[in-house]
Design an enzyme around this catalytic site. Sequence first.
Site, PDB file in Angstrom:
ATOM      1  N   ASN A  91       0.869  -1.175   0.000  1.00  0.00           N
ATOM      2  CA  ASN A  91       0.000   0.000   0.000  1.00  0.00           C
ATOM      3  C   ASN A  91       0.906   1.226   0.000  1.00  0.00           C
ATOM      4  O   ASN A  91       1.526   1.533   1.015  1.00  0.00           O
ATOM      5  CB  ASN A  91      -0.892  -0.039   1.255  1.00  0.00           C
ATOM      6  N   TRP A  92       0.973   1.883  -1.142  1.00  0.00           N
ATOM      7  CA  TRP A  92       1.906   3.015  -1.261  1.00  0.00           C
ATOM      8  C   TRP A  92       1.370   4.295  -0.632  1.00  0.00           C
ATOM      9  O   TRP A  92       2.052   5.307  -0.600  1.00  0.00           O
ATOM     10  CB  TRP A  92       2.265   3.245  -2.740  1.00  0.00           C
ATOM     11  N   LYS A  93       0.129   4.293  -0.192  1.00  0.00           N
ATOM     12  CA  LYS A  93      -0.463   5.477   0.453  1.00  0.00           C
ATOM     13  C   LYS A  93      -0.204   6.717  -0.423  1.00  0.00           C
ATOM     14  O   LYS A  93      -0.224   6.597  -1.641  1.00  0.00           O
ATOM     15  CB  LYS A  93       0.072   5.622   1.886  1.00  0.00           C
ATOM     16  N   HIS A 147      -9.272   1.274   5.348  1.00  0.00           N
ATOM     17  CA  HIS A 147      -7.975   1.426   6.010  1.00  0.00           C
ATOM     18  C   HIS A 147      -8.155   2.338   7.226  1.00  0.00           C
ATOM     19  O   HIS A 147      -8.945   3.287   7.183  1.00  0.00           O
ATOM     20  CB  HIS A 147      -6.949   2.024   5.036  1.00  0.00           C
ATOM     21  N   GLU A 197      -6.497   4.675   8.308  1.00  0.00           N
ATOM     22  CA  GLU A 197      -6.278   6.103   8.025  1.00  0.00           C
ATOM     23  C   GLU A 197      -7.533   6.725   7.423  1.00  0.00           C
ATOM     24  O   GLU A 197      -7.842   7.888   7.667  1.00  0.00           O
ATOM     25  CB  GLU A 197      -5.052   6.260   7.098  1.00  0.00           C
ATOM     26  N   GLU A 216      -5.223  -5.000  10.615  1.00  0.00           N
ATOM     27  CA  GLU A 216      -4.194  -3.984  10.825  1.00  0.00           C
ATOM     28  C   GLU A 216      -4.446  -3.312  12.174  1.00  0.00           C
ATOM     29  O   GLU A 216      -5.236  -2.352  12.249  1.00  0.00           O
ATOM     30  CB  GLU A 216      -4.241  -2.935   9.708  1.00  0.00           C
ATOM     31  N   GLY A 222       2.907   1.990  11.018  1.00  0.00           N
ATOM     32  CA  GLY A 222       3.898   3.062  10.907  1.00  0.00           C
ATOM     33  C   GLY A 222       4.618   3.366  12.208  1.00  0.00           C
ATOM     34  O   GLY A 222       5.294   4.389  12.317  1.00  0.00           O
ATOM     35  N   SER A 240       3.752  -2.473  10.344  1.00  0.00           N
ATOM     36  CA  SER A 240       5.214  -2.569  10.508  1.00  0.00           C
ATOM     37  C   SER A 240       5.799  -3.900  10.030  1.00  0.00           C
ATOM     38  O   SER A 240       6.740  -4.412  10.628  1.00  0.00           O
ATOM     39  CB  SER A 240       5.596  -2.275  11.963  1.00  0.00           C
ATOM     40  N   GLY A 255       3.100  -1.279   4.363  1.00  0.00           N
ATOM     41  CA  GLY A 255       3.154   0.155   4.124  1.00  0.00           C
ATOM     42  C   GLY A 255       4.584   0.579   3.836  1.00  0.00           C
ATOM     43  O   GLY A 255       5.094   0.405   2.729  1.00  0.00           O
ATOM     44  N   GLY A 256       5.256   1.089   4.856  1.00  0.00           N
ATOM     45  CA  GLY A 256       6.605   1.658   4.698  1.00  0.00           C
ATOM     46  C   GLY A 256       7.581   0.763   3.938  1.00  0.00           C
ATOM     47  O   GLY A 256       8.247   1.219   2.996  1.00  0.00           O
TER      48      GLY A 256
HETATM   49  P1  13P Z   1       3.315   0.163   7.847  1.00  0.00           P
HETATM   50  O1  13P Z   1       3.801  -1.118   7.200  1.00  0.00           O
HETATM   51  O2  13P Z   1       4.096   1.370   7.405  1.00  0.00           O
HETATM   52  O3  13P Z   1       3.201   0.027   9.325  1.00  0.00           O
HETATM   53  O4  13P Z   1       1.828   0.428   7.284  1.00  0.00           O
HETATM   54  C1  13P Z   1       0.901  -0.613   7.325  1.00  0.00           C
HETATM   55  C2  13P Z   1      -0.279  -0.202   6.560  1.00  0.00           C
HETATM   56  O5  13P Z   1      -0.989   0.704   6.950  1.00  0.00           O
HETATM   57  C3  13P Z   1      -0.560  -0.913   5.307  1.00  0.00           C
HETATM   58  O6  13P Z   1      -1.827  -0.610   4.817  1.00  0.00           O
END
Ligand code: 13P
Length: 252
Positions: free
Chosen positions: A9-11, A95, A97, A167, A173, A213, A234-235
């Site tokens: 997920n590149w956000k 998600h 967020e 999640e 994050g 993470s 994510g990251g």
């Molecule tokens: P991180 O891997 O950066 O913690 O993010 C997870 C995420 O929100 C994937 O959708």
Amino acid sequence: MINPIIAANWKMHKTIPEAVKFAKQLKKEFPEPGDVDIVVAPPFTALRPVMEVLKDSPIHISAQNMHWEEKGAYTGEISTAMLVDAGCEFVIIGHSERRTLFGETDGMLNRKIRAALKSGLKPIFCIGETLEDRESGTAFEVIQKQIKEGLNNITSDDIKQIAFAYEPVWAIGTGKTATPLQAQEAHRFIRETIATDLGYAHASKTVIIYGGSVNPENTGSLMDQPDINGALVGGAGLDFESFAGIIKISKR
Ligand code: 13P
């Protein structure tokens, strides 16, 4: 046997050239279909260019969000038809967020899931508790409510098209991964909750992926858990080497 999903997920990251470069690297490294389904979720602007790179590859494309209406006066929103048009097969829905920063409620997510299914997009439906929920002992109650309300009035046949992403909000994050046992316990609970709608035979085939993470170091121990069927990254999914490493470890 479930094919695990490893999704990046590149956000709100990556311009078109950056996204295209990553997609080309991915296609070169993983040219053949394997026993892991690889998914990338670029920002809207990069969907079509990434699709042009990946169209003759086994790598799947996901959107990060969508609106439930088919069309209309919804400034800034995007429809399922537009996503299908741009090459999406999956769409991330709910998600944390989106839930916390953009006020998306379980009811809105239910409308999104129904619209996605109607258009043939496969939802990756995100659920998970906050740190406060976990500390007050209500984590599973919260997850159960998210599932029940998110899947309200959705038929069992449609539920089979959905992949779930657990999640925990406190692990996103933050560098704080759920321990493999904490994640397994939650995944098992999610599978049991889904089984109340689908029955165990089908729920045992539902893909439930973990996000929060994830990195190449912790992937192996998470994937060793019986109810963890992949990762939503994510990251570490922004860096080609890390993401490729996570995929390779998941192929074991
Ligand atoms: P991180 O891997 O950066 O913690 O993010 C997870 C995420 O929100 C994937 O959708």
